[in-house]
Design an enzyme around this catalytic site. Structure first.
Site, PDB file in Angstrom:
ATOM      1  N   ASN A  10      16.669  86.120 175.917  1.00 52.29           N
ATOM      2  CA  ASN A  10      16.211  85.076 174.996  1.00 52.29           C
ATOM      3  C   ASN A  10      14.738  85.355 174.662  1.00 52.29           C
ATOM      4  OD1 ASN A  10      15.422  82.738 173.716  1.00 52.29           O
ATOM      5  ND2 ASN A  10      15.703  81.406 175.510  1.00 52.29           N
ATOM      6  N   LYS A  12      12.893  83.840 172.611  1.00 53.10           N
ATOM      7  CA  LYS A  12      12.156  82.615 172.228  1.00 53.10           C
ATOM      8  C   LYS A  12      11.335  82.900 170.966  1.00 53.10           C
ATOM      9  CE  LYS A  12      12.313  81.257 177.004  1.00 53.10           C
ATOM     10  NZ  LYS A  12      11.802  80.431 178.084  1.00 53.10           N
ATOM     11  N   HIS A  96      19.124  74.677 175.123  1.00 52.89           N
ATOM     12  CA  HIS A  96      18.042  75.224 175.951  1.00 52.89           C
ATOM     13  C   HIS A  96      17.066  74.096 176.299  1.00 52.89           C
ATOM     14  CE1 HIS A  96      14.553  77.463 177.252  1.00 52.89           C
ATOM     15  NE2 HIS A  96      15.389  78.444 177.526  1.00 52.89           N
ATOM     16  N   GLU A  98      13.998  73.953 176.321  1.00 51.12           N
ATOM     17  CA  GLU A  98      12.885  73.790 175.374  1.00 51.12           C
ATOM     18  C   GLU A  98      13.337  73.007 174.149  1.00 51.12           C
ATOM     19  OE1 GLU A  98      11.915  77.938 175.349  1.00 51.12           O
ATOM     20  OE2 GLU A  98      11.252  77.721 177.423  1.00 51.12           O
ATOM     21  N   GLU A 166      19.811  76.671 184.176  1.00 50.39           N
ATOM     22  CA  GLU A 166      18.394  77.035 184.112  1.00 50.39           C
ATOM     23  C   GLU A 166      17.537  75.865 184.605  1.00 50.39           C
ATOM     24  OE1 GLU A 166      17.579  80.292 181.072  1.00 50.39           O
ATOM     25  OE2 GLU A 166      17.769  78.467 179.899  1.00 50.39           O
ATOM     26  N   GLY A 172       9.895  80.258 182.866  1.00 48.90           N
ATOM     27  CA  GLY A 172       8.574  80.696 182.426  1.00 48.90           C
ATOM     28  C   GLY A 172       7.470  80.445 183.444  1.00 48.90           C
ATOM     29  N   SER A 212      12.811  82.653 185.258  1.00 46.33           N
ATOM     30  CA  SER A 212      11.975  83.652 185.933  1.00 46.33           C
ATOM     31  C   SER A 212      12.776  84.791 186.576  1.00 46.33           C
ATOM     32  CB  SER A 212      11.042  82.995 186.958  1.00 46.33           C
ATOM     33  OG  SER A 212      10.137  82.118 186.285  1.00 46.33           O
TER      34      SER A 212
HETATM   35  P1  PGA Z   1      12.134  82.983 181.645  1.00 48.07           P
HETATM   36  O1  PGA Z   1      12.986  82.120 180.578  1.00 48.07           O
HETATM   37  O2  PGA Z   1      13.014  84.111 182.096  1.00 48.07           O
HETATM   38  O3  PGA Z   1      10.925  83.446 180.898  1.00 48.07           O
HETATM   39  O4  PGA Z   1      11.814  82.056 182.779  1.00 48.07           O
HETATM   40  C1  PGA Z   1      14.353  81.905 180.758  1.00 48.07           C
HETATM   41  C2  PGA Z   1      14.913  81.072 179.640  1.00 48.07           C
HETATM   42  O5  PGA Z   1      14.240  80.149 179.181  1.00 48.07           O
HETATM   43  O6  PGA Z   1      16.049  81.304 179.169  1.00 48.07           O
END
Ligand code: PGA
Length: 255
Positions: A10, A12, A96, A98, A166, A172, A212
């Site tokens: 992803n 983003k 997601h 976010e 997640e 992140g 992460s």
């Molecule tokens: P990250 O994001 O691996 O940077 O923690 C994962 C995600 O949001 O799908």
């Protein structure tokens, strides 16, 4: 039966034409485990979807990071399932954290999107996960169950769904869930599917972990019985790391 591993990248709101071209050309020439072992998906920002779709070899699929539930109309800034299909995509990420947190998407809206994607003939990477405060107050399973319940009547066909667990506190942050924490949540998701859908769907549905994930922690996580892959943010922007993560593919038996 075996649950094929599933690894999605992803991106983003990251990348440029040049950086995405570079990542994808690296991926195209990398030696990846076979299609029977792992599905490999990349998800660039929507403005680069057509570029990515034109660049990747057929071994790699491209996913949109989001789409709207309506087929068309006055929804400035949005893309539809039909548009995703029109350019040859097979996957869309929905729900997601976010989108839920930053853009205020409700469980109801997410359920409509899930239905729209599946009705439109595409497949969904459906994201769920608890906040840190939920975990600290012992509510992880309640939150997961609530997010799953919200889409229960919107999924006509579970073969078109991959569930991405997640935990929001791991996204992140560099703080990855321990293999045991991830395994416990994945096992709970599978038991929820068994009680609320069917034992067959519980056995066959891929449940992937995100938050992460890195080239150095993926191997331990991939060994867990109920972890069927990863949704990778930051590390998917580093082609060599993403290839390492894809290469830890560890399909599990669905029995
Ligand atoms: P990250 O994001 O691996 O940077 O923690 C994962 C995600 O949001 O799908």
């Amino acid at each position: 039966m075996t649950r094929r591993f599933f690894v999605g990248g992803n991106y983003k709101m990251n990348g440029t034409k040049e950086s995405i071209q570079n990542i994808l050309s690296h991926m195209n020439t990398a030696t990846l485990p076979s299609q029977e072992v792992v599905d490999v998906i990349v998800s660039p920002p929507s403005i680069y979807l057509t570029l990515a779709q034109g660049l990747v070899n057929p071994r790699i699929k491209v996913a949109a990071q989001n789409c709207h539930s309506n087929a068309s109309g006055a929804f400035t800034g949005e893309i539809s399932v039909g548009m995703c299909k029109d350019i040859g995509l097979e996957w869309v990420i929905i729900g997601h954290s976010e989108r839920r947190k930053v853009f205020g998407e409700s469980d109801e809206f997410i359920a409509k999107k899930v239905k729209a994607v599946i009705d439109g003939g595409l497949s969904v990477i459906f994201c769920i996960g608890e906040q840190l405060s939920d975990r600290q107050s012992g509510k992880t399973n309640d939150v997961i169950a609530q997010q799953l319940s919200a889409v229960l009547t919107s999924v006509p066909n579970w073969t078109r769904v991959v569930i991405a667990y997640e935990p929001v506190w791991a996204i992140g942050t560099g703080v990855v869930a321990t293999p045991q924490q991830a395994q416990d949540a994945h096992k709970f998701i599978r038991s929820w599917l068994s009680s609320n859908v069917s034992a067959a769907v519980a056995g066959d549905t891929r449940v992937i972990y995100g938050g992460s994930v890195s080239a150095s922690n993926c191997a331990e996580l991939s060994k867990e019985t109920d972890i069927d892959g990863f949704l990778v943010g930051g590390a998917s922007l580093v082609a060599a790391d993403f290839v390492t993560i894809v290469s830890t593919a560890h399909p599990k038996s669905s029995l």
